[in-house]
Write a protein that holds these residues in place. Structure first.
Motif, PDB file in Angstrom:
ATOM      1  N   ILE A   1       2.744 -35.447  35.953  1.00 33.04           N
ATOM      2  CA  ILE A   1       1.302 -35.181  35.987  1.00 33.04           C
ATOM      3  C   ILE A   1       0.910 -34.593  37.346  1.00 33.04           C
ATOM      4  O   ILE A   1       0.162 -33.617  37.421  1.00 33.04           O
ATOM      5  CB  ILE A   1       0.505 -36.461  35.665  1.00 33.04           C
ATOM      6  CG1 ILE A   1       0.681 -36.805  34.182  1.00 33.04           C
ATOM      7  CG2 ILE A   1      -0.967 -36.299  36.011  1.00 33.04           C
ATOM      8  CD1 ILE A   1       0.140 -38.168  33.792  1.00 33.04           C
TER       9      ILE A   1
ATOM     10  N   GLN B   1      -1.162 -32.444  31.027  1.00 35.06           N
ATOM     11  CA  GLN B   1      -1.470 -33.637  31.819  1.00 35.06           C
ATOM     12  C   GLN B   1      -2.185 -34.677  30.955  1.00 35.06           C
ATOM     13  O   GLN B   1      -1.867 -35.862  31.000  1.00 35.06           O
ATOM     14  CB  GLN B   1      -2.363 -33.292  33.014  1.00 35.06           C
ATOM     15  CG  GLN B   1      -1.654 -32.658  34.157  1.00 35.06           C
ATOM     16  CD  GLN B   1      -2.613 -32.303  35.268  1.00 35.06           C
ATOM     17  OE1 GLN B   1      -3.659 -31.698  35.035  1.00 35.06           O
ATOM     18  NE2 GLN B   1      -2.258 -32.664  36.482  1.00 35.06           N
TER      19      GLN B   1
ATOM     20  N   GLY C   1      -0.761 -38.290  30.022  1.00 37.83           N
ATOM     21  CA  GLY C   1      -1.585 -39.384  30.508  1.00 37.83           C
ATOM     22  C   GLY C   1      -2.063 -40.317  29.398  1.00 37.83           C
ATOM     23  O   GLY C   1      -2.145 -41.529  29.596  1.00 37.83           O
TER      24      GLY C   1
END
Length: 58
Positions: free
Chosen positions: A26, A48, A52
């Motif tokens: 990330i 990302q 996440g």
């Protein structure tokens, strides 16, 4: 093939990443996107978010 098409490809799931590996990925995507064009910046943000969302809440 577009980046969206690449991320949506069917197939076997890969083994899980560790929390540290996911965090590093990330962070790396964020650094790469800083100087990138709009398309790459959007793709990095999408990836990302996808990584996440898979991280368990702390």
């Amino acid at each position: 093939m577009t980046l969206d098409e690449l991320m949506e490809q069917p197939g076997d799931r890969l083994p899980l990443l560790t929390r540290g590996e996911a965090g590093a990925l990330i962070a790396l995507l964020g650094h790469l996107a800083d100087g990138a064009d709009e398309i790459l910046r959007l793709a990095a943000g999408e990836l990302q978010a996808r990584v996440g969302m898979r991280l368990p809440a702390e």
